[in-house]
Design an enzyme around this catalytic site. Structure first.
Site, short mmCIF file in Angstrom:
data_model
loop_
_atom_site.label_atom_id
_atom_site.label_comp_id
_atom_site.label_asym_id
_atom_site.label_seq_id
_atom_site.Cartn_x
_atom_site.Cartn_y
_atom_site.Cartn_z
N TYR A 132 10.27 -3.32 -10.67
CA TYR A 132 8.81 -3.56 -10.88
C TYR A 132 8.23 -2.81 -11.78
O TYR A 132 8.57 -1.39 -11.77
CB TYR A 132 8.11 -3.57 -9.40
CG TYR A 132 6.46 -3.44 -9.77
CD1 TYR A 132 5.79 -4.67 -10.28
CD2 TYR A 132 5.56 -2.39 -9.39
CE1 TYR A 132 4.54 -4.46 -10.45
CE2 TYR A 132 4.33 -2.51 -9.51
CZ TYR A 132 3.79 -3.41 -10.09
OH TYR A 132 2.53 -3.57 -10.08
N ASP B 202 12.62 -1.73 -1.30
CA ASP B 202 11.07 -2.67 -1.46
C ASP B 202 11.16 -4.01 -1.26
O ASP B 202 11.92 -4.98 -1.89
CB ASP B 202 10.74 -2.37 -3.19
CG ASP B 202 9.30 -2.80 -3.33
OD1 ASP B 202 8.89 -3.67 -2.62
OD2 ASP B 202 8.63 -2.41 -4.37
N ARG C 126 -8.22 11.00 8.63
CA ARG C 126 -6.85 11.06 7.71
C ARG C 126 -5.69 10.96 8.37
O ARG C 126 -4.61 10.47 8.02
CB ARG C 126 -7.04 12.22 6.69
CG ARG C 126 -6.01 12.31 5.82
CD ARG C 126 -6.02 13.41 4.74
NE ARG C 126 -7.20 14.46 4.57
CZ ARG C 126 -7.11 15.59 5.28
NH1 ARG C 126 -6.13 15.88 5.81
NH2 ARG C 126 -8.23 16.46 5.18
N LYS D 215 0.49 -7.86 -1.18
CA LYS D 215 1.09 -9.14 -1.76
C LYS D 215 1.22 -10.05 -0.54
O LYS D 215 0.23 -10.52 0.14
CB LYS D 215 2.42 -8.88 -2.27
CG LYS D 215 2.60 -7.75 -3.47
CD LYS D 215 1.55 -8.03 -4.55
CE LYS D 215 1.21 -6.89 -5.44
NZ LYS D 215 2.51 -6.14 -5.97
C1 LIG Z 1 3.01 -4.81 -6.70
C2 LIG Z 1 4.06 -4.28 -6.19
C3 LIG Z 1 4.25 -2.81 -5.98
C4 LIG Z 1 2.92 -1.94 -6.30
O1 LIG Z 1 2.02 -2.02 -5.21
P1 LIG Z 1 0.38 -1.85 -5.35
O2 LIG Z 1 -0.08 -2.31 -4.19
O3 LIG Z 1 -0.01 -2.84 -6.63
O4 LIG Z 1 0.45 -0.60 -5.66
C5 LIG Z 1 5.24 -2.21 -5.82
N1 LIG Z 1 6.34 -2.99 -5.68
C6 LIG Z 1 6.54 -4.34 -5.85
C7 LIG Z 1 7.81 -5.22 -5.75
C8 LIG Z 1 5.29 -5.08 -6.29
O5 LIG Z 1 5.18 -6.28 -6.61
#
Ligand SMILES: *Cc1c(COP(=O)(O)O)cnc(C)c1O
Length: 390
Positions: A106, A178, A54, A203
């Site tokens: 988001y 982000d 962890r 992503k």
């Molecule tokens: C998908 C996404 C998230 C969340 O991420 P997860 O891996 O699905 O928890 C946060 N911010 C943006 C811009 C995203 O496209």
């Protein structure tokens, strides 16, 4: 682990080769996957480099090093999802802290922030960050954390990260960006003055739609240590296998991004010329309202876009029945092209009021453009658009 990449190699080299042949046991070229949850102590009160999974894991740490280098940060903490990455920052704030977030962020981010606010763990203000003067008036309330998303999901609005960061930091706030939509291949928010970068590495960083992982990258070394400590406290740490898959995906980040962006530009132009399409939201198009800012702030325009069908829901339904090459699914950033309907999918939980305030209409579709041949993508999209016309 020894570092085969010299301190100042290009980011492409970091992505492709950070940690290659650095395995201390056998000098494996491909980075090994360490699954062990625990590690032998050398003796009484003598932990080695790793003691318990962890707190640290060699596979996860190698991925973290590579991502931190790419984002020009001092370190990265890998979390089990992008949401967990955002919550790592938010959950650590003292109770009652004010968080300023974009009104069009988001849907999952908004759901998380609202849930924390409803439980009175934070105060939340949702603001239009494209208006710097309005943004400054909100800073008077002394936020602890300012969350920025640029380009925004799904409308591809771009905000001035450097200008917002300067003002927010002058007011005593920390700034988190982000960077999921562009990845460090195309945007480096820390170099623009942010304190943290957030990723859903699910992503583009992983890029193969087969893993859910998130990351927080910190500019400041003490902040990085504090976040790593907090991830150990709360247990929000990414699994070794997920980290290994993500590192494998990261190897090709730059070539994927380059080609996907090339495809995206061609798709945006096709959409723009089509009579059934009312609007295209892609900052790479010269008439996008944030085109100049995006060109200055980003190294490219990326592979995400959205567009509005003039015919609303019936047109969306006809389009989705006939479109080829783009799979109807949530998520983005993989090698395969996807189409999503934000109002009923990614942004459903936002509710109709917040959606309409953010400008997310029922005729809006979001595309993640992949690596398929551009002729097939064009033909597939044309099939959908022709069905709308009928
Ligand atoms: C998908 C996404 C998230 C969340 O991420 P997860 O891996 O699905 O928890 C946060 N911010 C943006 C811009 C995203 O496209």
């Amino acid at each position: 682990m020894s570092d085969k990449t010299a301190p100042r190699v290009q980011p492409e080299t970091v992505a492709a080769a950070h940690g290659v042949a650095s395995d201390p046991a056998f000098r494996a070229v491909a980075s090994p996957l360490y699954l062990s949850s625990t590690y032998e102590f050398a003796g009484y009160d003598e932990p080695r480099a790793y003691d318990y999974g962890r707190g640290g894991n060699p596979t996860r740490d190698l991925l973290a090093e590579a991502i931190a280098k790419l984002e020009e940060g001092t370190g990265a903490v890998l979390t089990p999802s992008g949401m967990a990455a955002i919550d790592l920052l938010v959950g650590r704030l003292p109770a009652g802290s004010l968080v300023l977030a974009p009104f069009d962020c988001y849907g999952g981010t908004m759901r998380l922030l609202k849930a924390r606010a409803e439980r009175r763990q934070i105060h939340l203000e949702l603001v239009d960050q494209s208006n710097i003067d309005l943004f400054e008036t909100h800073l008077a309330a002394r936020p602890s954390l300012v969350l920025i998303e640029s380009p925004s999901n799904p409308l591809m609005r771009v905000v001035d990260i450097a200008a917002l960061s300067t003002r927010a930091r002058a007011s005593g706030a920390r700034v988190a960006v982000d960077n999921t939509f562009l990845s460090p291949a195309l945007q480096r928010p820390l170099s623009l003055g942010a304190d943290y970068v957030l990723h859903s590495t699910t992503k583009f960083l992983n890029g193969h739609s087969d893993v859910i992982v998130g990351a927080v990258i910190a500019a400041d070394a003490d902040e990085f240590m504090a976040l790593k400590h907090w991830a150990n406290v709360t247990g929000a740490v990414a699994a070794p296998f997920d980290s290994w898959l993500t590192l494998r995906g990261l190897r090709t980040l730059f070539v994927r991004m380059g080609r996907q962006e090339q495809n995206a530009m061609a798709i945006a132009e096709l959409l723009k010329a089509h009579p059934t399409v009312a609007r295209v939201h892609y900052p790479g198009l010269p008439d996008h309202p944030d085109h100049a800012l995006a060109a200055r702030q980003q190294k490219g325009f990326g592979a995400m876009m959205s567009f509005e069908l003039a015919g609303g829901v019936p047109a969306v339904q006809r389009f989705l029945r006939s479109v080829r090459s783009f799979t109807l699914a949530e998520s983005l950033g993989g090698v395969e092209s996807l189409v999503a309907h934000p109002a009923t999918m990614t942004h459903l939980d936002m509710g109709p009021e917040a959606r309409s305030r953010a400008g997310i209409g029922d005729g809006l579709l979001r595309l993640s453009v992949g690596l398929e041949h551009i002729d097939d993508l064009r033909a597939g999209l044309d099939a959908g658009l022709s069905a709308v016309e009928m």
